[in-house]
Every structure is written in C-alpha cells, then in structure tokens.
Design a protein around this motif. Structure first.
Motif, PDB file in Angstrom:
ATOM      1  N   ARG A 168      -8.339  -0.299  -3.434  1.00  0.00           N
ATOM      2  CA  ARG A 168      -8.035  -1.717  -3.281  1.00  0.00           C
ATOM      3  C   ARG A 168      -9.203  -2.561  -3.797  1.00  0.00           C
ATOM      4  N   LEU A 227      -3.924  -2.942  -6.098  1.00  0.00           N
ATOM      5  CA  LEU A 227      -3.830  -1.651  -5.430  1.00  0.00           C
ATOM      6  C   LEU A 227      -3.487  -0.598  -6.463  1.00  0.00           C
ATOM      7  N   GLU A 261       0.840  -1.203   0.000  1.00  0.00           N
ATOM      8  CA  GLU A 261       0.000   0.000   0.000  1.00  0.00           C
ATOM      9  C   GLU A 261       0.874   1.253   0.000  1.00  0.00           C
TER      10      GLU A 261
END
Length: 187
Positions: free
Chosen positions: A121, A104, A43
């Motif tokens: 996501r 992502l 992330e």
C-alpha cells in the motif's frame, strides 16, 4: 530449481524482478477481471485478482512457483482501473487532481506446496492539475495501460507531490515484500 513464473506481461513488474535478481519466466494470465466483482474492500479485491491470475497459470504449470499481481488506485472510495480511452483518462486524472489516493498492489505466490497472498500500500498526493497538465500527460500516451491513468516511474512523476508508503507498490509490485515472501516460501 526452476525460475519463478511471473503471471503478468507488465514490463514494470518484469523490471522490478530483474532489479532484485530474481530469475523468472513470463507466462501472462488471461484472467477476465470482470469475472471478479468487488465483494469486499479494495485490499481483498486486489488480493483476489492476484490469486486468480496466479491460479490460472499454476493450473497450466503445476510443477512451478507462480507469482500473480494486480494493482489498483482507490480515490473517494472508487477503484480506478486502466482507462478505456482518453476521455476516461481525463476523468480519472481530474478525480486525482489535488487529492490523496491509495495504490494497492496485490501479490499471490502459489505452488503445489502452498500459497502466500498479501498486498502493498502507498498513499499518493497529486498536485492540483490544470487542464493543460492533464492534456499534456494524455498526449504523452502514458496513461493508457496503467491503473488510475498514470505511471509514477515515467512522465507521470510530474503529477506527484508526495508519497507515503512503498514506491514500488505504485510502480506495480511491493518488491521488497515479494523478495521476503519468496525466501520464506522456498523453505
């Protein structure tokens, strides 16, 4: 107000911005992603790449608002980028076969007045793929400019059994989040 600058040559990201009627110019960033090794989770990594791309273009156009974005596919703890060749695409598609993976898409919106950085996501389950399925998809030519060696918006749709999350994140950018961020960014 001048149009947004999209720091990406991705036709998919351009289509998404057109779809929601955001005026933009395209000035691709030529950031070398290899300069940004993953130091934390995926992330943070995808957000770092999006920020790097937006910063590169903002440095050249400091009076504008710039949107940078990057998309990665994560399976079994490994980030899958764009395949180098058909053998690499085959390896990735075999790795995704019958499994759930995470997509992502990082976004960075920057101007001289501030920045907002976030990611979308989605979890995607592939059908189990035969060697013939994989070869047919590779022969289509579609896997080669896409993270994880597939594009859900094209012929790759035949690979997907289930999606949980934002479809547009898989295409290349969480467009609803972008619209909302741009609204609050410009106030």
């Amino acid at each position: 107000m001048q149009p947004l600058i999209l720091a990406s040559k991705s036709p998919r990201r351009q289509e998404l911005l057109k779809q929601v009627k955001i005026p933009f110019d395209v000035i691709p960033s030529d950031v070398d992603e290899a300069q940004y090794p993953m130091k934390s989770g995926p992330e943070e990594y995808v957000e770092t790449l999006a920020r790097a791309k937006a910063t590169h273009v903002l440095d050249q156009h400091p009076d504008r608002t710039v949107l940078g974005s990057d998309t990665v596919v994560v399976v079994d703890g490994e980030i899958l980028g764009k395949p180098k060749d058909s053998q690499d695409a085959r390896r990735m598609l075999r790795q995704l076969s019958g499994k759930v993976h995470t997509v992502l898409s990082g976004v960075a919106i920057l101007s001289e007045d501030g920045e907002t950085v976030f990611h979308g996501r989605a979890d995607v389950r592939f059908f189990p793929l035969t060697d013939e399925d994989i070869q047919t998809y590779i022969d289509s030519g579609e896997p080669f400019d896409k993270a994880g060696a597939y594009g859900i918006q094209g012929f790759g749709a035949m690979l997907v059994e289930e999606i949980r999350g934002d479809y547009f994140t898989i295409v290349g950018m969480p467009v609803a989040q972008v619209v909302r961020a741009l609204r609050s960014f410009s106030h």
